[in-house]
Scaffold this active site. Structure first.
Site, PDB file in Angstrom:
ATOM      1  N   ASP A  70      37.195 -17.652   8.183  1.00 36.23           N
ATOM      2  CA  ASP A  70      36.238 -18.245   7.442  1.00 36.23           C
ATOM      3  C   ASP A  70      36.745 -19.366   6.621  1.00 36.23           C
ATOM      4  O   ASP A  70      36.121 -19.839   5.587  1.00 36.23           O
ATOM      5  CB  ASP A  70      35.824 -17.354   6.386  1.00 36.23           C
ATOM      6  CG  ASP A  70      36.860 -16.361   5.680  1.00 36.23           C
ATOM      7  OD1 ASP A  70      36.604 -15.540   5.060  1.00 36.23           O
ATOM      8  OD2 ASP A  70      38.095 -17.035   5.974  1.00 36.23           O
ATOM      9  N   GLU A  71      37.795 -20.072   7.107  1.00 35.04           N
ATOM     10  CA  GLU A  71      38.220 -21.279   6.525  1.00 35.04           C
ATOM     11  C   GLU A  71      37.745 -22.324   7.254  1.00 35.04           C
ATOM     12  O   GLU A  71      37.669 -22.453   8.278  1.00 35.04           O
ATOM     13  CB  GLU A  71      40.041 -21.381   6.452  1.00 35.04           C
ATOM     14  CG  GLU A  71      40.372 -22.450   5.602  1.00 35.04           C
ATOM     15  CD  GLU A  71      41.730 -22.508   5.153  1.00 35.04           C
ATOM     16  OE1 GLU A  71      41.967 -22.238   4.071  1.00 35.04           O
ATOM     17  OE2 GLU A  71      42.608 -22.194   6.088  1.00 35.04           O
ATOM     18  N   ASN A  93      30.613 -17.481   6.534  1.00 37.81           N
ATOM     19  CA  ASN A  93      31.811 -16.891   6.628  1.00 37.81           C
ATOM     20  C   ASN A  93      32.486 -16.632   5.121  1.00 37.81           C
ATOM     21  O   ASN A  93      33.153 -15.777   4.869  1.00 37.81           O
ATOM     22  CB  ASN A  93      32.855 -17.533   7.143  1.00 37.81           C
ATOM     23  CG  ASN A  93      32.499 -17.678   8.508  1.00 37.81           C
ATOM     24  OD1 ASN A  93      32.232 -16.621   9.490  1.00 37.81           O
ATOM     25  ND2 ASN A  93      32.540 -18.923   9.205  1.00 37.81           N
ATOM     26  N   TYR A  94      32.032 -17.346   4.077  1.00 42.07           N
ATOM     27  CA  TYR A  94      32.623 -17.189   2.811  1.00 42.07           C
ATOM     28  C   TYR A  94      31.906 -16.578   1.571  1.00 42.07           C
ATOM     29  O   TYR A  94      32.069 -15.877   1.005  1.00 42.07           O
ATOM     30  CB  TYR A  94      33.130 -18.485   2.163  1.00 42.07           C
ATOM     31  CG  TYR A  94      34.311 -19.217   2.673  1.00 42.07           C
ATOM     32  CD1 TYR A  94      35.622 -18.786   2.199  1.00 42.07           C
ATOM     33  CD2 TYR A  94      34.217 -19.919   3.792  1.00 42.07           C
ATOM     34  CE1 TYR A  94      36.919 -19.388   2.550  1.00 42.07           C
ATOM     35  CE2 TYR A  94      35.499 -20.572   4.121  1.00 42.07           C
ATOM     36  CZ  TYR A  94      36.626 -20.231   3.744  1.00 42.07           C
ATOM     37  OH  TYR A  94      37.713 -20.912   4.193  1.00 42.07           O
ATOM     38  N   ILE A  95      30.439 -17.110   1.724  1.00 44.65           N
ATOM     39  CA  ILE A  95      29.593 -16.491   0.776  1.00 44.65           C
ATOM     40  C   ILE A  95      28.702 -15.275   1.096  1.00 44.65           C
ATOM     41  O   ILE A  95      28.328 -15.392   2.226  1.00 44.65           O
ATOM     42  CB  ILE A  95      28.512 -17.771   0.509  1.00 44.65           C
ATOM     43  CG1 ILE A  95      29.124 -19.003  -0.146  1.00 44.65           C
ATOM     44  CG2 ILE A  95      27.517 -17.161  -0.421  1.00 44.65           C
ATOM     45  CD1 ILE A  95      28.450 -20.232  -0.411  1.00 44.65           C
TER      46      ILE A  95
END
Length: 912
Positions: A107-108, A867-869
């Site tokens: 997710d980066e 991927n992050y939120i």
């Protein structure tokens, strides 16, 4: 200062290179303090994103084969239509013997190389702020970030206090209810206590179901919401009234869409992934079809007949010559690796000259693949020129071939398989500066593939003349098939699709783990801030690494076999040369990160962190020495696990992004745009997403096509303004008195709509109309042909194209006279004024899109969003502000995040 002789008493991550002292003396600390300059007060913020070389990141399309990494698109495409987005390829874990590795989440944000030029500075990437305030923008954002972190820490304390109170109340209630040994005389008191306990018990249940409590911690009894039960009962009653018999065996579609696993009771043994599993194996790449005999590779100007094996490798190179991007072919490493492997294929399988004599290929510069490239280009053009019927037939054939592999049966439910194709042979590209780029990825055979399937299920039949490497029945594994590729020795896996229960559960657990971190973040930050000054070097290194992971979103980093893998690093595996220090508080990181993508960025850090990094680089350390020589990822994650079960370094990235987004979305009610159009609200959401990227340092370089996209959007806006001006001139043609009523300025053409541009735009409109008429004519004839009716003659097309000549004549007259004649049926002033209002609205929407797109040029919004939120935040925003979820999630993503959409669809007050 403690002697190095005590080093053996501490766990040391690596033994190569020079080691730091095990203890830091007070004299050392004081000396470092004296050498420090005054900090800027902007700790934790990125200053600049550096260049990324060869970051081939076109990865938003669905995977066609087993993959170790998930795909991402490096160029954010902001569209307000339902565009196709990546559903994410399955993660594959590389096997390692006798050591535990952290499987980094994918997710980066990834970035793409766009030449040697550095992207804009931090201030240029930040969101616009009021110019009336003299305070530097960097300081504003630093304060914003600090405020959000403080809120998170206060929230953690509140959650723990709330849980402690609920626990104490629950214990007290249980004690009062079970207090049966009291005298009869006190029965009234006992009854009172029981009533109180019952009332308090109700309170406890409410506390447990509060929106800010991690779902994973809720009681099993409350796992299926009461509302959901009511809805189910109502449906059942409705079916009974209609006389429908409820089927005991739901259809495949009902099973796939109707099973709400997030409401199902939690399994006692979470390690067992399935009880029954059936599937049809994998789809192999088609066999190589040799080139026509007249198509040859040339060596030193003479034709060469290659063996089929070597010829196939030659076509890999030739096909890339016709691709849109050929930068790989200019890469010296790519060229060298390709020719080494190509030469090996020729030596093994042979090559002959025109006389049939063996030929030795020694020089790559003497190889000429142009004839093969021409054939390849012609073949591709032929595919593009296929008729609609031919394309439909080809698609039907492809669909029929893939159909048996699309789904598997997992515990009796039909589940979509994500990547059932075995990747075809090709040239390895790699990410960034990969040392093996250009090498030949050989064809995968059944003898290399292990099948994982349920006991008693029919084992897929391998291709004729072949057999599987192995067949196993591992119920703890979620992959269906596995093989090892030849480039890096990585294991590739066939996994379930992103919309499957298994993938959904993985995402759910990931975000729930980040939600659980909310309860502990204050203590973790307090402890590592304290340890930044520890006299024990191992503790100080660990605290510094935790700071960098938390504040700068660095990956933890893993140890690896550098002989077989690219020399990529993360925080714990940074070396002396990977960072440079610029007083008072700037640190520049320059290393190859995940997927060999170069991470080159400068950030401001806390003064104590800057001081520690300076200490970690202290002589006699030099290039090649480990920066964190008394720390590794396993030790770090073991320490984090002491705060919270299952906590690893990678959870911080998800927590920071989701928590930041949550706080930003809470503030939107005050923004007037939240009551505007859908386009305004979408931009409002994207602005929050963009802030997450900036505050969490998730940025990327500007895409190569950005300027061209902005130019096209600008031309569309100018075109609408030109249309608006022509409509105003038509008003004057109908009623000349309007010039006095509206004022002469109302009818003046915008200054930037110059005569030269107007003529170019008119030519564009003429071509556009011609193309539109021609396509409509062809489409109408296709329908007639399909219905076996007589097609229209070319004469009909010529008559239709008469409208094009009329438009050309009209524009020519307008340019000469400066007047525009009224057009359309029932022309009236009111009708034209209404048309102008509609044009103005379209202009506003496009300008909003242009502003949004330009703001997103350095932010991979789709990466953060997917991927992050936490996707539930996006769903809640969609519900609260009445924006269709399709504006944020494509069909693929709606399937992937079905659990998020369904679980909070009626809960606008849900919080991360």
């Amino acid at each position: 200062m403690a002697s190095d002789s005590s080093d053996d008493d501490l766990p040391i991550a690596r033994t190569n290179g020079r080691l730091s002292s095990s203890k830091i003396s007070r004299a050392q600390d004081i000396a470092l303090d004296k050498s420090m300059s005054k900090p800027s007060g902007m700790a934790g913020l990125s200053i600049r994103n550096g260049p990324v070389e060869n970051g081939e990141m076109d990865m938003d399309s669905p995977s066609t084969n087993g993959s170790k990494r998930k795909s991402r698109d490096s160029i954010t495409k902001v569209d307000y239509k339902d565009e196709s987005e990546s559903d994410g390829e399955p993660l594959a874990k590389r096997q390692r013997s006798k050591k535990v590795r952290e499987s980094d989440s994918d997710d980066e944000p990834m970035v793409k190389a766009r030449g040697k030029k550095l992207p804009p500075s931090y201030k240029e990437t930040a969101l616009p702020e009021s110019s009336s305030d003299d305070q530097p923008l960097g300081v504003k954002l630093a304060k914003k970030k600090a405020d959000i972190e403080r809120k998170g820490e206060l929230e953690a304390k509140a959650i723990r206090a709330k849980e402690a109170k609920a626990k104490a109340t629950s214990k007290k209630a249980v004690k009062n209810e079970s207090d049966d040994d009291l005298p009869l005389a006190s029965s009234k008191k006992r009854q009172s206590n029981g009533t109180t306990a019952k009332r308090k018990s109700t309170v406890v249940k409410k506390d447990e179901s509060d929106s800010d409590a991690p779902i994973s911690k809720k009681s099993k009894a409350a796992s299926a919401p009461a509302k959901g039960k009511r809805a189910s009962s109502a449906k059942d009653t409705k079916d009974v009234k209609k006389g429908k018999a409820k089927s005991k065996e739901p259809s495949d579609e009902d099973e796939e869409e109707g099973f709400e696993w997030w409401n199902a009771p939690k399994k006692e043994d979470d390690s067992i992934k399935w009880n029954t599993l059936e599937h049809n194996g994998v789809l192999f790449a088609p066999e190589y079809q040799p080139l026509p005999k007249n198509v040859k590779m040339y060596y030193d100007g003479k034709p060469v007949t290659l063996s089929p094996e070597a010829e196939e490798v030659a076509t890999f190179w030739a096909s890339m010559m016709t691709a849109a991007s050929t930068h790989h072919l200019d890469n010296p490493v790519f060229r060298k690796n390709f020719f080494t492997d190509f030469s090996d294929f020729i030596k093994k399988h042979g090559a002959k000259d025109a006389s049939g004599n063996k030929i030795d290929i020694k020089s790559f510069d003497l190889c000429d693949f142009s004839k093969i490239a021409e054939y390849w280009a012609a073949r591709n053009e032929a595919k593009k020129a296929m008729t609609k019927e031919e394309k439909a037939a080809a698609k039907a054939e492809k669909d029929a071939l893939e159909a048996p592999y699309l789904y598997c049966t997992w515990d009796g439910r039909k589940q979509k398989v994500g990547n059932f194709r075995v990747e075809p042979p090709s040239l390895f590209r790699g990410r960034g500066e990969h040392p093996k780029t250009g090498k030949v990825k050989t064809r995968v055979l059944p003898e290399q593939i292990t099948i994982n399937i349920g006991k008693g299920a029919k084992v897929p039949t391998p291709p004729a003349g072949h057999k599987w490497k192995a067949v196993q029945h591992d119920q703890k594994a979620t992959w269906l098939a596995m093989w090892q590729e030849n480039i890096n020795g990585a294991y590739k896996y066939v996994m379930l699709g992103a919309a499957s229960d298994v993938k959904g559960q993985s995402d759910f657990k990931k975000f729930e783990k980040a939600r659980e971190l909310k309860k502990h973040i204050d203590k973790i930050r307090r402890d590592y801030t304290k340890d930044l000054k520890s006299e024990v070097m191992a503790d100080r290194q660990r605290a510094t690494a935790m700071y960098l992971i938390d504040k700068l979103a660095l990956r933890a980093g893993n140890e690896k076999d550098t002989e077989n893998e690219a020399d990529t690093v993360g925080c714990c595996s940074l070396k002396y040369e990977h960072i440079s220090l610029q007083p008072p508080d700037q640190v520049t990181f320059d290393f190859l990160g995940k997927d060999s993508i170069r991470y080159n960025e400068t950030a401001r850090v806390d003064p104590q962190v800057f001081k520690n990094l300076k200490l970690f680089k202290k002589a006699p350390k030099t290039d090649g020495d480990d920066l964190f020589d008394r720390l590794n990822t396993s030790q770090l994650n073991k320490h984090l696990n002491s705060y919270m079960t299952g906590l690893t370094a990678k959870v911080f990235r998800t927590y920071n992004a989701s928590h930041t987004m949550s706080e930003l979305l809470k503030e939107l009610g005050k923004d007037p745009r939240s009551r505007g159009t859908i386009a305004d609200k979408v931009k409002l959401y994207n602005d929050c997403n963009r802030k997450v990227a900036i505050l969490c340092n998730h940025k990327r370089t500007v895409g190569a096509g950005h300027e061209q996209q902005m130019q096209k959007l600008g031309d569309r806006i100018k075109g609408l303004r030109y249309q608006k001006w022509r409509t105003k001139k038509m008003i004057l043609d109908l009623d000349s008195t309007q010039k006095k009523k509206k004022g002469a300025a109302y009818f003046v053409r915008d200054e930037d709509l110059e005569d030269e541009w107007v003529k170019e735009h008119q030519a564009f409109l003429v071509d556009e109309l011609r193309t539109k008429i021609q396509k409509k004519f062809e489409k109408d004839n296709e329908k007639l042909k399909a219905n076996k009716e007589r097609v229209m003659p070319e004469k009909e097309l010529k008559e239709r194209l008469g409208a094009v000549k009329e438009m050309e004549a009209r524009f020519k007259k307008e340019n000469k006279t400066g007047k525009v004649e009224a057009e359309g049926r029932g022309a009236s002033v009111d009708k034209y004024l209404s048309a102008i209002e509609k044009i103005d609205e379209r202009i506003r929407v496009l300008e909003t899109q242009a502003e949004d797109r330009d703001g997103n040029k350095e932010v991979a919004l789709s990466t953060s969003k997917i991927n992050y939120i936490d996707p539930r935040l996006t769903v809640v925003f969609s519900k609260k502000f009445d924006v269709p979820i399709e504006k944020f999630f494509s069909k693929t993503l709606r399937d992937k995040f079905r659990w998020a959409i369904k679980s909070v669809e009626d809960a606008e007050d849900w919080e991360f």
